[in-house]
Design an enzyme around this catalytic site. Structure first.
Site, short mmCIF file in Angstrom:
data_model
loop_
_atom_site.label_atom_id
_atom_site.label_comp_id
_atom_site.label_asym_id
_atom_site.label_seq_id
_atom_site.Cartn_x
_atom_site.Cartn_y
_atom_site.Cartn_z
N PHE A 103 0.83 -1.20 0.00
CA PHE A 103 0.00 0.00 0.00
C PHE A 103 0.86 1.25 0.00
CE2 PHE A 103 0.67 -1.03 4.45
CZ PHE A 103 0.88 0.21 5.06
N CYS A 104 0.27 2.34 -0.49
CA CYS A 104 0.93 3.64 -0.55
C CYS A 104 -0.17 4.70 -0.50
CB CYS A 104 1.79 3.78 -1.80
SG CYS A 104 0.88 3.48 -3.33
N THR A 105 0.16 5.95 -0.67
CA THR A 105 -0.81 7.02 -0.44
C THR A 105 -2.02 6.94 -1.36
OG1 THR A 105 1.01 8.44 0.25
CG2 THR A 105 -1.10 9.51 -0.19
#
Length: 250
Positions: free
Chosen positions: A182-184
């Site tokens: 996951f990331c922003t």
């Protein structure tokens, strides 16, 4: 009520003439009184814009009229003030730098997991096949320090170009597990999940990233805030500006 609409969006799609598109988008953004950053490369587009809601949505509608960007999805939040100082449209080698030219999301993305499905996995303690679920934060260390998923794996990278080497170093630790990267907003995970799968890891990307999770699930399984690359600094799970006196996650 907050009056400035903030959006983030990206799309991996071939762009033959990013320099020519730069001029078109710059004129369109200026005409709408928008501020923010648009990155263009032969691999696609990555944008962060803010301004009056009608102008922002009109810009996105015009962009989607181009078949290359018809499937563009946006993440929205609101603020009282304009979080950007100027309007920048830049041509780059990559819209998210990894320095791995063989990783081409437009040729086929890794499988994604929706927030609804991930919520079920986290609540039951395993995926639907009974495998342990590992949340892998692909962001830079300083971003992670603002907040992340509970018990997420964090390799303390300083820049995204270090991620492939980190995968090689930690691959054995992920064997037999289901990894959700996951990331922003999802863009880094498009590349991260491909690299993980090429290394033999059963990896998925979180659809629409942390901001998409906040939209659907709020703060469930999340600790802290989410760093954003503008003057707001960070957003809470309610997609509100972080309390300026709040303490970052230790």
């Amino acid at each position: 009520m907050a009056s400035v609409l903030n959006i983030s969006a990206y799309r991996f799609t071939p762009i033959a003439d990013p320099a020519g598109l730069r001029e078109v988008l710059r004129e369109r953004a200026d005409a709408g009184g928008l501020k923010g950053t648009i990155l263009l490369a032969e691999e696609g587009i990555n944008l962060f814009l803010a301004g009056p809601a009608d102008a922002v949505r009109g810009f996105v509608d015009a962009l989607r009229a181009d078949e290359r960007f018809a499937a563009l999805t946006t993440k929205e939040s609101w603020s009282d003030d304009q979080p950007f100082r100027k309007m920048l449209v830049k041509v780059k080698r990559e819209i998210i730098r990894m320095d791995r030219p063989t990783v081409v999301p437009a040729d086929g993305r890794a499988p994604a997991v929706t927030p609804v499905t991930l919520q079920r996995w986290l609540e039951q303690g395993h995926d639907d096949d009974g495998r342990e679920v590992v949340m892998l934060d692909t962001r830079n260390a300083f971003e992670v320090d603002y907040g992340t998923f509970a018990d997420a794996v964090d390799w303390r990278i300083d820049r995204f170009t270090q991620f492939p080497d980190a995968v090689a170093s930690h691959r054995d630790e992920l064997a037999g597990k289901t990894v959700v990267s996951f990331c922003t907003g999802g863009i880094r995970c498009e590349k991260a999940a491909i690299v993980l799968r090429e290394a033999g890891v059963e990896a998925y990307q979180l659809e629409d990233g942390i901001l998409g999770w906040f939209e659907q699930m709020g703060g469930a399984h999340w600790e802290g805030d989410c760093f954003v690359f503008d003057q707001r600094e960070a957003l809470t799970p309610a997609l509100q500006i972080m309390d300026p006196v709040a303490t970052r996650r230790l």
